[in-house]
Structures are given as structure tokens and as C-alpha cells.
Design a protein around this motif. Structure first.
Motif, PDB file in Angstrom:
ATOM      1  N   GLY A   1      40.307  69.787  26.412  1.00 30.69           N
ATOM      2  CA  GLY A   1      40.471  68.354  26.223  1.00 30.69           C
ATOM      3  C   GLY A   1      39.119  67.687  26.049  1.00 30.69           C
ATOM      4  O   GLY A   1      38.078  68.266  26.329  1.00 30.69           O
ATOM      5  N   THR A   2      39.164  66.459  25.584  1.00 30.38           N
ATOM      6  CA  THR A   2      37.933  65.691  25.446  1.00 30.38           C
ATOM      7  C   THR A   2      37.419  65.343  26.828  1.00 30.38           C
ATOM      8  O   THR A   2      38.141  64.762  27.641  1.00 30.38           O
ATOM      9  CB  THR A   2      38.203  64.396  24.649  1.00 30.38           C
ATOM     10  N   ARG A   3      36.179  65.734  27.081  1.00 30.21           N
ATOM     11  CA  ARG A   3      35.574  65.476  28.388  1.00 30.21           C
ATOM     12  C   ARG A   3      35.191  64.008  28.510  1.00 30.21           C
ATOM     13  O   ARG A   3      34.633  63.440  27.584  1.00 30.21           O
ATOM     14  CB  ARG A   3      34.328  66.346  28.577  1.00 30.21           C
ATOM     15  N   ARG A   4      35.477  63.454  29.644  1.00 31.81           N
ATOM     16  CA  ARG A   4      35.060  62.084  29.932  1.00 31.81           C
ATOM     17  C   ARG A   4      33.631  62.139  30.456  1.00 31.81           C
ATOM     18  O   ARG A   4      33.362  62.772  31.473  1.00 31.81           O
ATOM     19  CB  ARG A   4      35.996  61.448  30.950  1.00 31.81           C
ATOM     20  N   GLN A   5      32.745  61.473  29.748  1.00 29.51           N
ATOM     21  CA  GLN A   5      31.321  61.525  30.075  1.00 29.51           C
ATOM     22  C   GLN A   5      31.020  61.118  31.506  1.00 29.51           C
ATOM     23  O   GLN A   5      30.165  61.726  32.155  1.00 29.51           O
ATOM     24  CB  GLN A   5      30.535  60.623  29.121  1.00 29.51           C
ATOM     25  N   GLU A   6      31.744  60.104  32.010  1.00 31.10           N
ATOM     26  CA  GLU A   6      31.455  59.637  33.366  1.00 31.10           C
ATOM     27  C   GLU A   6      31.794  60.678  34.432  1.00 31.10           C
ATOM     28  O   GLU A   6      31.347  60.578  35.572  1.00 31.10           O
ATOM     29  CB  GLU A   6      32.158  58.303  33.666  1.00 31.10           C
ATOM     30  N   PHE A   7      32.574  61.697  34.057  1.00 31.69           N
ATOM     31  CA  PHE A   7      32.936  62.755  35.000  1.00 31.69           C
ATOM     32  C   PHE A   7      32.246  64.084  34.687  1.00 31.69           C
ATOM     33  O   PHE A   7      32.605  65.119  35.249  1.00 31.69           O
ATOM     34  CB  PHE A   7      34.453  62.952  35.029  1.00 31.69           C
TER      35      PHE A   7
END
Length: 131
Positions: A91-97
Motif C-alpha cells: 500500500g501507499t505508505r503514509r509519510q507521517e508514519f
């Protein structure tokens, strides 16, 4: 050599209706083979954050209790497909995590675990809400 059995582990989180001391969720995990149940309040920014925190709490518990878990493979189950896909690299990684996802990747390199989705009704970690 005998085939090694995987230890099943479940993780999840539940949003709290009333924020207590800034805590917006309860993170939980359950390891049925050893009867370990855990839940703790957590200040999450959203559901993905609380589920990632729950997964990391489970992995940190396994890491700090290796005398009970040595030579195991782990089958981890959660009910947040978005988080599971991010940790599994699908999945697309969430940058804040990113820092949390990197921490999970480090545990994957250290321990043998697979991570799969289960429906909420089949997630044994959710049973903690009843207790």
C-alpha cells in the motif's frame, strides 16, 4: 526436521468515545497460545496510527520476552487492511508514519512473522473490550 508451527497473535485498536487525558483509542493485542492479553489507552491521530501502535506494542512485547518466544515463527492478524498493506509493502505508505513502518520492518527482519488481515469479528484482540 519437523515443521515449525507459527504462533498466532492478534492486534487491533478501538476508538474511545470520550477522550481521557488526551487518549483517543485503546491499543490491544492477544496471544492465545500463552494467554497474554494486553490493552492500554493511546493518544492516536487516527485509526491507522492506533493500529500501528498496537502492532508495534505486540512486536515489542515479543522482542522483550524472547525467553518465552524463542525459535518461533509468528502469524500476526489485524483488521485494518490499510495498515497491513503498508507494513507488507503493498500500500501507499503514509509519510507521517514512516518511522513506525520502519520500526515494524526492523522487527520483520529480526523475527519471522507474516501479517494477514482478518475481519473484525474474527480478530481475537477485540475480545478484550468485553473484559
Amino acid at each position: 526436521m519437523p515443521l515449525m508451527e507459527s504462533m498466532e497473535c492478534y492486534f487491533g485498536a478501538c476508538e474511545l468515545d470520550n477522550m481521557n487525558d488526551g487518549k483517543s483509542a485503546v491499543v490491544m493485542f492477544y496471544i492465545p497460545d500463552v494467554g497474554i492479553r494486553f490493552k492500554a489507552p493511546f493518544a492516536a491521530v487516527d485509526r491507522d496510527h492506533s493500529d500501528l501502535a498496537s502492532l508495534l506494542a505486540l512486536l515489542e512485547f515479543i522482542d522483550s520476552n524472547q525467553k518465552y518466544f524463542s525459535n518461533q515463527t509468528y502469524q500476526l492478524y489485524g483488521d485494518n487492511l490499510n495498515v497491513i498493506n503498508q507494513v507488507n509493502g503493498r500500500g501507499t505508505r503514509r509519510q507521517e508514519f514512516d518511522h513506525l513502518l520502519e520500526k515494524a520492518a526492523g522487527y520483520r527482519n529480526k523475527y519471522r512473522f507474516s501479517l494477514e488481515w482478518v475481519p473484525s469479528a474474527n480478530n481475537s484482540a477485540n475480545d478484550l473490550l468485553l473484559g
